[in-house]
Design a protein around this motif. Structure first.
Motif, PDB file in Angstrom:
ATOM      1  N   MET A  91       0.846  -1.187   0.000  1.00 38.28           N
ATOM      2  CA  MET A  91       0.000   0.000   0.000  1.00 38.28           C
ATOM      3  C   MET A  91       0.884   1.241   0.000  1.00 38.28           C
ATOM      4  SD  MET A  91      -2.702   1.208   2.920  1.00 38.28           S
ATOM      5  CE  MET A  91      -3.588  -0.317   2.815  1.00 38.28           C
ATOM      6  N   ARG A  92       0.603   2.192  -0.863  1.00 34.03           N
ATOM      7  CA  ARG A  92       1.379   3.418  -0.901  1.00 34.03           C
ATOM      8  C   ARG A  92       1.170   4.201   0.370  1.00 34.03           C
ATOM      9  NH1 ARG A  92       0.210   8.561  -2.382  1.00 34.03           N
ATOM     10  NH2 ARG A  92      -1.879   8.024  -3.061  1.00 34.03           N
ATOM     11  N   ASP A 118      -6.128   6.385   4.766  1.00 35.13           N
ATOM     12  CA  ASP A 118      -4.982   5.537   5.076  1.00 35.13           C
ATOM     13  C   ASP A 118      -5.116   5.149   6.546  1.00 35.13           C
ATOM     14  OD1 ASP A 118      -2.532   4.435   5.663  1.00 35.13           O
ATOM     15  OD2 ASP A 118      -1.418   5.781   4.364  1.00 35.13           O
ATOM     16  N   ASP A 166      -3.882   3.757  -6.010  1.00 39.27           N
ATOM     17  CA  ASP A 166      -3.295   2.930  -4.959  1.00 39.27           C
ATOM     18  C   ASP A 166      -3.763   1.488  -5.132  1.00 39.27           C
ATOM     19  OD1 ASP A 166      -2.187   5.258  -3.786  1.00 39.27           O
ATOM     20  OD2 ASP A 166      -4.082   5.669  -2.787  1.00 39.27           O
TER      21      ASP A 166
END
Length: 369
Positions: free
Chosen positions: A1-2, A145, A314
């Motif tokens: 995951m970015r 996030d 993403d």
């Protein structure tokens, strides 16, 4: 995951929306040759009513954005499951039977909803997981996030404690075990807390219910003693309210409360932050998340794959699927110092909403006028 960097002070709604614009996903229906007209129906399924954000922010923003993207021809069908898996299953089946064009799904239970996601897929209805990562063959995921949310909370605790060390005892009141986000919040917090403080007690809270959080906190106070608790990790604001009630019942005055975290920037939490009862909350700019979800849904239905892919750059994994296209919006640590630059500047609350008579003096003390 970015990974996504933390924005600490800047007003985030304008940043988030500008980002969406740069991706070219907010154009009108003439931008491409859609496979369908603007006369579309998007189903919106929300999980529970304890948290006020779904009715007050998420859904109204989604509804307005879908209308704007479709020249007021697009419709939304809304349902809230009230924390019941069976209710959400029934609601989703109804939307499948009605042949809505796409479903935005915030699951009560990310695992148990998988068969319904499969049913929708078989019926040719794309499902975009919203806020919580549902299992099954979802087409995309739009959220924040979540591990970063926990990291912001955990880092705020260590900052509040100053020279934090293992003599500091922290109690963790985590979210619902049926919500995958809760595990990510917890892990993010532990990334910041492990080795720096002592986790003296930890609890998972069914359904994110404030009364259960209050009972957990009462147990921790009885086990450790109120004066021995250096800080409390509360996964969200509603539970923070229950935690504060537990301290009050134990005879702890507001001025002696330990730092308590939160999440969602609920109005009562913002007021508690101003008064000093709650140390911080995590402000998640709902306009950025909700508008991105609406844009992704409309793009998916109308066959605008380039715009859909631009929005969901993403990638995330669920227990059942890998490399799910995702849009992850950043978050902000909300404290006394940046209320004006965040929830007020973004139009979430007016100063008059926050600074009611009971909080007027506290607002004046931080120059919130």
């Amino acid at each position: 995951m970015r990974r996504i960097a933390i924005a600490v002070v800047a007003s985030t709604m304008s940043l988030s929306l500008a980002g969406c614009g740069m991706l070219g996903a907010s154009g009108d229906s003439s931008d491409a040759a859609p496979t369908r007209t603007d006369d579309i129906t998007i189903g919106v399924l929300m999980p529970e009513k304890t948290n006020t954000r779904y009715a007050e922010f998420d859904y109204p923003i989604i509804k307005a954005k879908i209308a704007a993207l479709t020249g007021n021809k697009g419709r939304t069908e809304y349902a809230n499951a009230g924390s019941k898996v069976s209710t959400q299953n029934t609601q989703m089946q109804k939307m499948i039977d009605e042949k809505v064009d796409c479903i935005l799904l915030d699951a009560v239970d990310s695992h148990k909803i998988a068969p319904m996601v499969k049913k929708a897929k078989e019926a040719g209805i794309p499902v975009i997981a919203y806020d919580r990562l549902a299992e099954g063959p979802i087409d995309a995921y739009v959220s924040f996030d979540n591990e970063l949310v926990g990291e912001v909370q955990g880092r705020s605790i260590t900052e509040a404690l100053g020279s934090a060390d293992t003599s500091d005892q922290v109690v963790m009141i985590n979210g619902s075990p049926t919500d995958p986000n809760a595990g990510q919040f917890k892990q993010g917090a532990l990334n910041e807390l492990n080795g720096r403080v002592t986790i003296a007690a930890t609890y998972d809270t069914d359904g994110w219910k404030p009364e259960i959080a209050q009972a957990h906190m009462t147990q921790a106070i009885e086990k450790l003693g109120a004066s021995k608790i250096s800080a409390v990790y509360s996964a969200n604001d509603a539970m923070a309210g229950g935690i504060i009630k537990a301290f009050e019942a134990a005879g702890v005055s507001d001025s002696d409360l330990p730092p308590i975290t939160g999440q969602d920037a609920e109005l009562q939490a913002v007021q508690r932050i101003i008064s000093g009862e709650q140390y911080m909350s995590v402000y998640k700019p709902y306009p950025g998340e909700a508008e991105a979800a609406a844009e992704a849904a409309v793009a998916k239905v109308q066959g605008r794959e380039l715009q859909f892919e631009a929005l969901t750059r993403d990638k995330v994994d669920s227990p059942t699927n890998k490399d799910i296209p995702a849009k992850l919006v950043t978050v902000v640590a909300l404290t006394k110092s940046n209320i004006k630059q965040t929830v007020v500047a973004d139009g979430i609350y007016k100063v008059s909403d926050i600074c009611t008579a009971a909080y007027k003096q506290a607002c004046n003390a931080i120059n919130l006028k």
